[in-house]
Structure formats: C-alpha cells, structure tokens
Design an enzyme around this catalytic site. Structure first.
Site, PDB file in Angstrom:
ATOM      1  CB  ILE A  74       2.556 -21.139   8.047  1.00 55.12           C
ATOM      2  CG1 ILE A  74       2.269 -19.971   8.998  1.00 55.12           C
ATOM      3  CG2 ILE A  74       2.576 -20.661   6.596  1.00 55.12           C
ATOM      4  CD1 ILE A  74       3.364 -18.920   9.048  1.00 55.12           C
TER       5      ILE A  74
ATOM      6  CE1 TYR B  53      11.031 -17.421  14.510  1.00 58.41           C
ATOM      7  CE2 TYR B  53      10.255 -15.146  14.628  1.00 58.41           C
ATOM      8  CZ  TYR B  53      10.273 -16.379  13.988  1.00 58.41           C
ATOM      9  OH  TYR B  53       9.539 -16.573  12.842  1.00 58.41           O
TER      10      TYR B  53
ATOM     11  CB  ALA C  89      11.411 -22.372  12.037  1.00 59.40           C
TER      12      ALA C  89
ATOM     13  CE  LYS D 274      12.453 -18.004  10.002  1.00 53.98           C
ATOM     14  NZ  LYS D 274      12.101 -19.336   9.449  1.00 53.98           N
TER      15      LYS D 274
ATOM     16  CB  THR E 255       9.817 -13.849  10.201  1.00 56.14           C
ATOM     17  OG1 THR E 255       9.160 -12.846  10.958  1.00 56.14           O
ATOM     18  CG2 THR E 255      11.227 -14.013  10.760  1.00 56.14           C
ATOM     19  CG  ASP E 256       7.247  -9.036   9.795  1.00 61.36           C
ATOM     20  OD1 ASP E 256       7.491  -9.915  10.651  1.00 61.36           O
ATOM     21  OD2 ASP E 256       6.217  -8.319   9.838  1.00 61.36           O
ATOM     22  CD  GLU E 257       8.732 -11.658  14.777  1.00 60.75           C
ATOM     23  OE1 GLU E 257       9.498 -11.772  15.737  1.00 60.75           O
ATOM     24  OE2 GLU E 257       7.589 -12.146  14.756  1.00 60.75           O
TER      25      GLU E 257
HETATM   26  P1  NAD Z   1       4.989 -23.614  13.869  1.00 62.01           P
HETATM   27  O1  NAD Z   1       5.790 -23.475  15.120  1.00 62.01           O
HETATM   28  O2  NAD Z   1       3.502 -23.680  13.941  1.00 62.01           O
HETATM   29  O3  NAD Z   1       5.459 -24.920  13.075  1.00 62.01           O
HETATM   30  C1  NAD Z   1       6.794 -25.289  12.945  1.00 62.01           C
HETATM   31  C2  NAD Z   1       6.842 -26.730  12.427  1.00 62.01           C
HETATM   32  O4  NAD Z   1       8.232 -27.103  12.272  1.00 62.01           O
HETATM   33  C3  NAD Z   1       6.209 -27.745  13.393  1.00 62.01           C
HETATM   34  O5  NAD Z   1       5.392 -28.638  12.668  1.00 62.01           O
HETATM   35  C4  NAD Z   1       7.416 -28.481  13.971  1.00 62.01           C
HETATM   36  O6  NAD Z   1       7.138 -29.821  14.341  1.00 62.01           O
HETATM   37  C5  NAD Z   1       8.421 -28.391  12.831  1.00 62.01           C
HETATM   38  N1  NAD Z   1       9.805 -28.499  13.292  1.00 62.01           N
HETATM   39  C6  NAD Z   1      10.388 -27.790  14.306  1.00 62.01           C
HETATM   40  N2  NAD Z   1      11.661 -28.188  14.466  1.00 62.01           N
HETATM   41  C7  NAD Z   1      11.895 -29.135  13.522  1.00 62.01           C
HETATM   42  C8  NAD Z   1      13.032 -29.920  13.173  1.00 62.01           C
HETATM   43  N3  NAD Z   1      14.189 -29.800  13.855  1.00 62.01           N
HETATM   44  N4  NAD Z   1      12.946 -30.782  12.153  1.00 62.01           N
HETATM   45  C9  NAD Z   1      11.776 -30.923  11.467  1.00 62.01           C
HETATM   46  N5  NAD Z   1      10.655 -30.223  11.768  1.00 62.01           N
HETATM   47  C10 NAD Z   1      10.725 -29.347  12.782  1.00 62.01           C
HETATM   48  O7  NAD Z   1       5.467 -22.412  12.952  1.00 62.01           O
HETATM   49  P2  NAD Z   1       4.630 -21.512  11.934  1.00 62.01           P
HETATM   50  O8  NAD Z   1       4.031 -20.390  12.673  1.00 62.01           O
HETATM   51  O9  NAD Z   1       3.793 -22.368  11.076  1.00 62.01           O
HETATM   52  O10 NAD Z   1       5.827 -20.909  11.069  1.00 62.01           O
HETATM   53  C11 NAD Z   1       6.339 -21.624   9.941  1.00 62.01           C
HETATM   54  C12 NAD Z   1       7.489 -20.823   9.336  1.00 62.01           C
HETATM   55  O11 NAD Z   1       7.031 -19.543   8.936  1.00 62.01           O
HETATM   56  C13 NAD Z   1       8.652 -20.591  10.300  1.00 62.01           C
HETATM   57  O12 NAD Z   1       9.846 -20.714   9.567  1.00 62.01           O
HETATM   58  C14 NAD Z   1       8.442 -19.174  10.777  1.00 62.01           C
HETATM   59  O13 NAD Z   1       9.680 -18.568  11.115  1.00 62.01           O
HETATM   60  C15 NAD Z   1       7.823 -18.518   9.550  1.00 62.01           C
HETATM   61  N6  NAD Z   1       6.915 -17.374   9.793  1.00 62.01           N
HETATM   62  C16 NAD Z   1       5.901 -17.470  10.697  1.00 62.01           C
HETATM   63  C17 NAD Z   1       5.032 -16.382  10.865  1.00 62.01           C
HETATM   64  C18 NAD Z   1       3.862 -16.466  11.811  1.00 62.01           C
HETATM   65  O14 NAD Z   1       3.132 -15.474  11.979  1.00 62.01           O
HETATM   66  N7  NAD Z   1       3.568 -17.589  12.438  1.00 62.01           N
HETATM   67  C19 NAD Z   1       5.216 -15.215  10.128  1.00 62.01           C
HETATM   68  C20 NAD Z   1       6.257 -15.168   9.215  1.00 62.01           C
HETATM   69  C21 NAD Z   1       7.099 -16.247   9.055  1.00 62.01           C
HETATM   70  P1  TYD Z   2       3.055 -13.227  19.013  1.00 63.85           P
HETATM   71  O1  TYD Z   2       1.768 -13.838  18.583  1.00 63.85           O
HETATM   72  O2  TYD Z   2       3.918 -13.961  19.992  1.00 63.85           O
HETATM   73  O3  TYD Z   2       3.864 -12.879  17.686  1.00 63.85           O
HETATM   74  P2  TYD Z   2       5.248 -12.015  17.493  1.00 63.85           P
HETATM   75  O4  TYD Z   2       5.818 -11.703  18.821  1.00 63.85           O
HETATM   76  O5  TYD Z   2       6.117 -12.962  16.718  1.00 63.85           O
HETATM   77  O6  TYD Z   2       4.843 -10.807  16.725  1.00 63.85           O
HETATM   78  O7  TYD Z   2       2.737 -11.810  19.652  1.00 63.85           O
HETATM   79  C1  TYD Z   2       2.072 -10.797  18.909  1.00 63.85           C
HETATM   80  C2  TYD Z   2       2.039  -9.538  19.754  1.00 63.85           C
HETATM   81  O8  TYD Z   2       1.213  -9.773  20.909  1.00 63.85           O
HETATM   82  C3  TYD Z   2       3.405  -9.161  20.322  1.00 63.85           C
HETATM   83  O9  TYD Z   2       3.494  -7.745  20.356  1.00 63.85           O
HETATM   84  C4  TYD Z   2       3.399  -9.713  21.738  1.00 63.85           C
HETATM   85  C5  TYD Z   2       1.940  -9.603  22.136  1.00 63.85           C
HETATM   86  N1  TYD Z   2       1.440 -10.637  23.066  1.00 63.85           N
HETATM   87  C6  TYD Z   2       0.729 -10.248  24.217  1.00 63.85           C
HETATM   88  O10 TYD Z   2       0.528  -9.062  24.490  1.00 63.85           O
HETATM   89  N2  TYD Z   2       0.246 -11.233  25.027  1.00 63.85           N
HETATM   90  C7  TYD Z   2       0.450 -12.555  24.773  1.00 63.85           C
HETATM   91  O11 TYD Z   2       0.001 -13.425  25.578  1.00 63.85           O
HETATM   92  C8  TYD Z   2       1.168 -12.926  23.590  1.00 63.85           C
HETATM   93  C9  TYD Z   2       1.429 -14.372  23.273  1.00 63.85           C
HETATM   94  C10 TYD Z   2       1.636 -11.926  22.760  1.00 63.85           C
END
Ligand code: NAD
Ligand code: TYD
Length: 351
Positions: free
Chosen positions: A15, A158, A86, A162, A133-135
C-alpha cells in the site's frame, strides 16, 4: 498551497508504494520521504517509475531505531507523517507475535515520540496520520458493519498489535494534543501485493499450476478495495480529515473466499486462454487458520460524508487490472518469491 514535507513509513511495501507514487506525482512541490527497513515485504522495485523525481527521497532504516527517526525529522524538517510501516500478515503473526508487537506497537510509539520531540514550535499545520486496519474491530459474525464507534476487539496477534498502536496514537492525542488521525481500511488488492496474501498467492499458484489452498470451508468473508482507491482515501484524510478522528475505509464489496477464488480462476482461465474450469481444479481445502475471523465489513459513510471520497474502481475492473499486472510482471513475482518466504505456512496448512 503549503509545501509540505511528508514522511511516509513503509513506502516500499504494497500500500505504501501506491501512496508514495500518488503523493510524488500529485504534489510536485511537496517533499516526500519514504522511510523503510526493506523487510521481505519491502521492495524498491515497487517505486522504479518515480524514484528519480526530485521531490522523492528514500531513507533505509528501522522504526525501532528512535535516534534514526529523530535524525530524519530534523534532516527534512518533517511536518506530516503517514505511518504504514508494519508487519502485516496474520499467518506470520501466529508464528512470531513478538516481531509484530515490536514493529507495530513499539515502532509506532517511537514515531509518535519522534514527532512530539521534533515539533517543538507547536502543532500548527502538523499531521500525524496512522494507517490501521478494520481487523481491530474483531469479526462481524452476526451481520452489520463496523463503524468508527464499534468497540475494538482484536482477535489475532496481528490485529492485537495494530489495535495497541491505535491506542497509543489516541493516547498521544489525548495526553499531548499531538494532531493525530487514524484510518481503518478493509482488505486491499492490486499490483505489488506480496504473494503471501490471498489474491496474489492464488494468482502465483495458478500461473505455476500449484494447489490453491483455501482455509477451512472457504466461507470467511472479506470486503475488498482496490489499492489505488485506498491511496486516494489516504490523500483525502491527510488533507481534509479532522484532528483526533478515526475514519473507516472500505469497498462495500464483500466476498466469501471460495467465491472470490472461483471468480479469480475464471478470470485467469480467460486471460491465459485455458479451458474454463482448468484453474478451479487446483482448489484444495486445507486446515483452517487458527482463530480465523469469519467476516470483516466496513461502513465508510463518515469518510464519504466528510470528504466526498468513494471507491472508483469496481471489483471486476480492479481484479482484471491486477491479473494483467501480474501477467506483465512475472519477473517481479519470481524475484519476490525466490526466498523461502512460505516456510511458515507449509507446515501450518496442509490439505
Ligand atoms: P506490507 O507488508 O506490504 O508493507 C509493509 C512495509 O513496512 C514494508 O515495506 C516493510 O519493509 C516496512 N517495514 C516493516 N517493518 C519495518 C520497520 N521496523 N521499520 C521500517 N519499515 C518497516 O504491508 P501493506 O499491506 O502495504 O500494509 C501497509 C499498512 O496498511 C500496514 O500498517 C497495515 O497494517 C495496513 N493495512 C493493510 C491492509 C491490507 O489489506 N494489506 C488493510 C488495511 C490496513
Ligand atoms: P489474507 O489475504 O491473509 O488477509 P486477512 O487475513 O488479513 O484478511 O487472507 C484473506 C482471507 O483468505 C482470509 O479469510 C484467509 C483466507 N486465505 C486462504 O483461504 N488461503 C490462503 O492461502 C490465504 C493466504 C488466505
């Protein structure tokens, strides 16, 4: 317009890279500093198209290193923070919760302290924006939607980490009047998504004719949002959100995992010119995730009412763009999957 100097943490991640790209391209007069440790999830390849722009700067470092954070604030005279760094994957948090507590809780606390200690001339014009996150709301098992007043009820390591970081952000607003804001978004998908999360993992496995591991019965529900829509929401909240407030962000787009995987298989069969039903044959039901949250569902009406933001990309369009991107970037996929990044799960999830 104010020439802002913004620190974006985690900008080399999924993101974060979309947020960095949006800010660098949309605000040429801003200074955009991407601070990232480059863990397995961080990849500078994600930012190749903007890395030479004069308003973009990269600082490699750890948010657990508070002295380093002080230096970065000073070096760039930072006046805005968008904090995304994160540990982000639930399955990893089951395996190594301590790492999640360190990065997500202590790292956020360090960043709050760095902002507080650096902004000594008052908080006028300053923004500390924490991406959550919504989680943190737990699981919406019995219908209804999470609103900003839904009680926090995290259920995985996780989401517990958060939720704790959210509480520290609120505490710094309450105790020290730090100008914070928080947003809580649903599941994102799109280009540059690390292939341990559901959608890119399935795309990668379909491409390689590997089993598609669906946890439990595949009945868990997630609300999916295209990552560029999330980045636009972050832009709106950074510029127009209110201090001390929380904003939900969501796609109003709920899918049962098994339906989503089937739809993805159908899309991939079309794209790859394979006979309909070929990819779906790879679906394999495996042991359920421990404490697997049943349903996430977001009510984002507060954000829409206050800023006019709403998702622009439908799921069909977004998924097609995503699949096209992975097909055009198989080199990226090969690079990021070259390590033993799935070592945790092979033992945890078996058919
Ligand atoms: P990601 O795992 O793809 O990226 C995380 C980034 O943080 C990486 O570039 C990593 O190198 C960096 N990082 C990790 N530890 C670090 C540290 N100690 N110091 C500096 N940098 C560090 O994560 P993402 O999916 O892009 O999520 C980004 C943010 O959005 C997170 O805070 C996550 O909780 C939140 N979020 C993610 C989702 C989703 O669907 N992916 C949804 C809602 C919120
Ligand atoms: P994920 O992408 O890990 O996001 P989150 O758990 O943070 O919502 O998983 C999305 C949904 O898909 C979750 O219900 C777990 C499920 N899942 C599988 O069924 N198989 C997989 O290999 C993965 C990674 C996730």
């Amino acid at each position: 317009m104010t020439k802002r100097k913004i620190l974006i943490t985690g900008g080399a991640g999924f993101i974060g890279s979309h947020v960095v790209r949006l800010f660098v391209n949309k605000y040429p007069d801003y200074t955009v500093v991407n601070l990232d440790k480059l863990t397995y999830a961080g990849n500078l390849e994600n930012l190749r198209d903007i890395e030479k722009k004069p308003n973009y700067h990269f600082e490699k470092g750890d948010i657990l290193d508070v002295e380093f954070l002080f230096e970065v604030f000073k070096k760039y005279d930072i006046d805005g923070v968008i904090h995304l760094a994160a540990e982000s994957h639930v399955d990893r948090s089951l395996h190594n919760p301590t790492e999640f507590a360190e990065t997500n809780i202590l790292g956020t606390l360090n960043l709050l302290r760095a902002a507080q200690a650096s902004w000594t001339n008052g908080y006028e014009g300053k923004v500390f924006y924490h991406i959550s996150t919504d989680e943190v709301y737990g699981s919406a098992d019995h219908g209804g939607f999470f609103t900003e007043t839904t009680p926090i009820d995290p259920r995985s390591p996780y989401s517990a980490s958060k939720a704790s970081s959210d509480h520290f952000v609120s505490a710094f607003h309450n105790s020290f009047k730090l100008p914070t804001r928080i947003s809580r978004c649903s599941n994102n998908y799109g280009p540059f998504h690390f292939p341990e999360k559901l959608i890119p993992l399935m795309i990668n496995n379909i491409l390689n004719n590997k089993p598609l591991p669906v946890y439990g019965k595949g009945e868990n529900i997630r609300d999916w949002l295209f990552v560029e829509d999330h980045a636009r929401a972050i832009d709106s909240i950074f510029h127009f959100g209110k201090t001390g407030e929380v904003y939900n962000i969501g796609g109003n787009n709920e899918w049962r995992n098994i339906d989503l995987v089937n739809f993805l298989c159908h899309t991939m069969d079309k794209k790859l010119g394979r006979e309909e039903g070929t990819s779906a044959k790879l679906i394999t039901y495996v042991k359920d995730r421990l404490g697997h949250d049943l349903r996430y569902a977001i009510d984002a009406s507060k954000l829409t009412a206050e800023t006019g933001w709403r998702p622009q990309v439908t799921f069909e369009e977004g998924l097609e763009k995503t699949v096209d991107w992975y097909l055009a970037n198989e080199g990226w996929l090969k690079n990021v999957t070259s390590g033993d990044y799935l070592k945790y799960y092979t033992k945890m999830y078996q058919a």
